[in-house]
Design a protein around this motif. Structure first.
Motif, mmCIF file in Angstrom:
data_model
loop_
_atom_site.group_PDB
_atom_site.id
_atom_site.type_symbol
_atom_site.label_atom_id
_atom_site.label_comp_id
_atom_site.label_asym_id
_atom_site.label_seq_id
_atom_site.Cartn_x
_atom_site.Cartn_y
_atom_site.Cartn_z
ATOM 1 N N ARG A 3 -10.741 4.457 -1.277
ATOM 2 C CA ARG A 3 -9.352 4.193 -1.516
ATOM 3 C C ARG A 3 -9.063 2.816 -1.969
ATOM 4 O O ARG A 3 -10.050 1.916 -1.958
ATOM 5 N N GLY A 4 -7.918 2.465 -2.515
ATOM 6 C CA GLY A 4 -7.517 1.106 -2.956
ATOM 7 C C GLY A 4 -7.853 1.504 -4.455
ATOM 8 O O GLY A 4 -9.109 2.113 -4.948
ATOM 9 N N ALA A 5 -6.863 1.048 -5.222
ATOM 10 C CA ALA A 5 -6.843 1.404 -6.697
ATOM 11 C C ALA A 5 -8.168 0.851 -7.321
ATOM 12 O O ALA A 5 -8.732 1.901 -8.112
ATOM 13 N N PRO A 6 -8.515 -0.449 -7.343
ATOM 14 C CA PRO A 6 -9.822 -0.507 -8.193
ATOM 15 C C PRO A 6 -11.262 0.128 -7.500
ATOM 16 O O PRO A 6 -11.689 0.900 -8.503
ATOM 17 N N ARG A 37 -5.442 12.103 -7.073
ATOM 18 C CA ARG A 37 -4.318 11.234 -6.518
ATOM 19 C C ARG A 37 -3.499 11.099 -7.735
ATOM 20 O O ARG A 37 -4.177 10.409 -8.875
ATOM 21 N N CYS A 54 -0.993 -3.121 3.941
ATOM 22 C CA CYS A 54 -1.943 -2.265 3.608
ATOM 23 C C CYS A 54 -3.413 -3.081 3.430
ATOM 24 O O CYS A 54 -3.715 -4.156 4.241
ATOM 25 N N ALA A 67 -5.921 -4.575 0.699
ATOM 26 C CA ALA A 67 -6.336 -5.130 -0.801
ATOM 27 C C ALA A 67 -7.312 -5.786 -0.891
ATOM 28 O O ALA A 67 -7.459 -6.943 -1.427
ATOM 29 N N THR A 103 -8.098 -7.848 -3.996
ATOM 30 C CA THR A 103 -7.549 -8.520 -4.914
ATOM 31 C C THR A 103 -6.638 -9.621 -3.942
ATOM 32 O O THR A 103 -6.794 -10.853 -4.289
ATOM 33 N N GLN A 125 -3.884 1.373 7.106
ATOM 34 C CA GLN A 125 -4.957 0.764 6.276
ATOM 35 C C GLN A 125 -4.986 -0.856 7.060
ATOM 36 O O GLN A 125 -6.255 -1.383 7.049
ATOM 37 N N CYS A 182 -1.597 -3.558 -5.462
ATOM 38 C CA CYS A 182 -0.706 -2.728 -6.108
ATOM 39 C C CYS A 182 -1.399 -1.566 -6.664
ATOM 40 O O CYS A 182 -2.737 -1.743 -6.994
ATOM 41 N N ASP A 183 -0.846 -0.596 -6.887
ATOM 42 C CA ASP A 183 -1.603 0.655 -7.354
ATOM 43 C C ASP A 183 -1.151 0.836 -9.139
ATOM 44 O O ASP A 183 -1.596 1.573 -9.821
ATOM 45 N N ASN A 224 2.918 -0.034 -4.629
ATOM 46 C CA ASN A 224 1.972 -0.232 -3.964
ATOM 47 C C ASN A 224 2.504 0.568 -2.486
ATOM 48 O O ASN A 224 3.451 1.070 -2.424
ATOM 49 N N LYS A 225 1.485 0.425 -1.313
ATOM 50 C CA LYS A 225 1.435 1.170 -0.301
ATOM 51 C C LYS A 225 2.926 1.094 0.326
ATOM 52 O O LYS A 225 3.521 0.119 0.294
HETATM 53 C C1 LIG Z 1 -6.870 -3.599 -4.370
HETATM 54 S S1 LIG Z 1 -6.022 -2.284 -3.580
HETATM 55 C C2 LIG Z 1 -4.595 -1.984 -4.061
HETATM 56 C C3 LIG Z 1 -3.678 -0.956 -3.394
HETATM 57 O O1 LIG Z 1 -4.156 0.171 -3.944
HETATM 58 C C4 LIG Z 1 -3.440 -1.050 -2.101
HETATM 59 O O2 LIG Z 1 -2.789 -2.229 -1.764
HETATM 60 C C5 LIG Z 1 -3.079 0.359 -1.540
HETATM 61 O O3 LIG Z 1 -1.794 0.547 -1.817
HETATM 62 C C6 LIG Z 1 -3.906 1.441 -1.463
HETATM 63 O O4 LIG Z 1 -3.357 2.574 -1.163
HETATM 64 P P1 LIG Z 1 -4.256 3.832 -0.706
HETATM 65 O O5 LIG Z 1 -3.333 4.843 -0.202
HETATM 66 O O6 LIG Z 1 -4.733 3.166 0.824
HETATM 67 O O7 LIG Z 1 -5.298 4.081 -1.691
#
Ligand SMILES: CSC[C@@H](O)[C@@H](O)C(=O)COP(=O)(O)O
Length: 358
Positions: A57-60, A100, A168, A170, A180, A207, A247-248, A258-259
């Motif tokens: 999990r986490g966008a990147p 997702r 969350c 990041a 990030t 998280q 952020c996502d 974001n979360k």
């Molecule tokens: C560098 S990760 C940035 C976001 O993906 C993070 O802040 C977040 O909201 C993650 O959500 P998640 O549901 O845990 O995947």
């Protein structure tokens, strides 16, 4: 990179390809902080489940996993022509893309893999497969550099000794390395910045408590865990000088998903006149999305609120629950968006566009 090692941070790759095993190795983030277990993923169904269940999990990190997944999904294909291979790729792309909805990095990585596949159209099927493997590896390696650059830009906005609030996770396990929003914390620690980090626990999936508090503590960073509803008091008490979040998906006007709970933190930060920074790789900025209301917000199961993580249910059986996984922070609440190409200030449409042309 050495700086990160020097501070003793957990240098842990949450997603990587094991070529010998022909598998994607994923740190199961649902088990942290109690257990550090790596999963060997070979089947697309397992990867879909790992993304959907937030094992990765986490966008990147989701984007990196999807890149490798696109390769693994066609690696053993018996196709002998580009056209047949492409048909198989499209099935993998659509399937992984349904795991997702909110983090744009998932789609960004799949699009990038598709573009590479098309570039190689006149090559043999075997060399197309190799090209996809190297593209996936490139996505992961670039993310390390991107996060380090975000960390350095963000650090230029912070002062030694500051209290930083984050929401969350990041951090390093949400990316290839550094994170990030947590990248400036790690880079600053190596320079003796001595930040005091406050981590929101980040209900319902925790998280912040399970992951951010864990990775910062492992790295020797001064981290204090708070419940989400304590953010206001720590701001009022003068403990927080800046908020840093990941952020996502960032829309072209600067609205940032974001979360869940992030927008509330931004509203409070404005009230207490504390700068609120969003750390966003360009892969998370979606210029095709004009504004936050167009961002698809994932709804997750009610059980995550009523009973998950607890030995006994935390709510009466059968009670209704509403569980949106993300919220959108209005661009007017964001002091700056920190990218690997520099710091974008309002008006965001203009400043974010500039980042893409650097
Ligand atoms: C560098 S990760 C940035 C976001 O993906 C993070 O802040 C977040 O909201 C993650 O959500 P998640 O549901 O845990 O995947």
């Amino acid at each position: 990179m050495e700086k990160f090692m020097e501070v003793g941070a957990t240098v842990i790759q949450s997603v990587r390809l094991d070529e010998e095993k022909d598998a994607l190795i994923i740190l199961d983030q649902t088990l942290l902080p109690n257990e550090k277990r790596f999963l060997e993923i070979k089947k697309m169904e397992d990867l879909w489940e790992a993304i959907h269940s937030l094992r990765v999990r986490g966008a990147p990190a989701i984007g990196i996993a999807a890149g490798y997944g696109a390769y693994l999904g066609i690696k053993d294909s018996a196709a002998t022509t580009f056209a047949d291979l492409y048909e198989e790729f499209k099935k993998v792309r659509d399937y992984l893309g349904s795991s997702r909805p909110t983090a744009v990095n998932l789609f960004w990585a799949l699009d990038r893999m598709e573009a590479r596949l098309k570039e190689e159209a006149d090559q043999s099927v075997e060399s197309i497969k190799d090209a996809l493997k190297s593209e996936a590896e490139k996505i992961r390696m670039e993310d390390e550099q991107v996060c380090e650059a975000i960390g350095n830009y963000a650090l230029s906005l912070l002062e030694p000794g500051w209290g930083i609030l984050t929401h969350c996770n990041a951090g390093t396990i949400a990316t290839a390395k550094y994170g990030t929003a947590l990248a400036p914390i790690y880079l600053g620690q190596a320079e003796g910045y001595d930040f005091k980090v406050y981590a929101d626990e980040t209900r319902p999936l925790l998280q912040g408590a399970r992951l951010t508090a864990w990775e910062l503590k492992e790295a020797g960073v001064d981290v204090t865990l708070i419940c989400d509803n304590m953010a206001s008091i720590v701001m009022k008490e003068g403990r927080i000088q800046a908020v840093l979040v990941g952020c996502d998906r960032v829309a072209a006007n600067g609205d940032a998903a974001n979360k869940i709970g992030t927008s509330g933190v931004a509203i409070m930060a404005k009230h207490y006149q504390i700068p609120f920074y969003v750390c966003a790789p360009l892969s998370t900025i979606d210029m095709t999305c004009s504004a936050g209301e167009k961002i698809h917000i994932e709804l997750r199961s009610e059980e995550e609120i009523t009973s998950k993580w607890y030995e006994k249910p935390m709510a009466p059986a059968g009670v209704k629950a509403y569980n949106p996984c993300f919220d959108v922070t209005d661009h007017e609440l964001i002091t700056a968006i920190i990218t690997e190409k520099g710091i974008a200030y309002p008006p965001y449409h203009e400043s974010l566009s500039t980042m893409f042309n650097k």
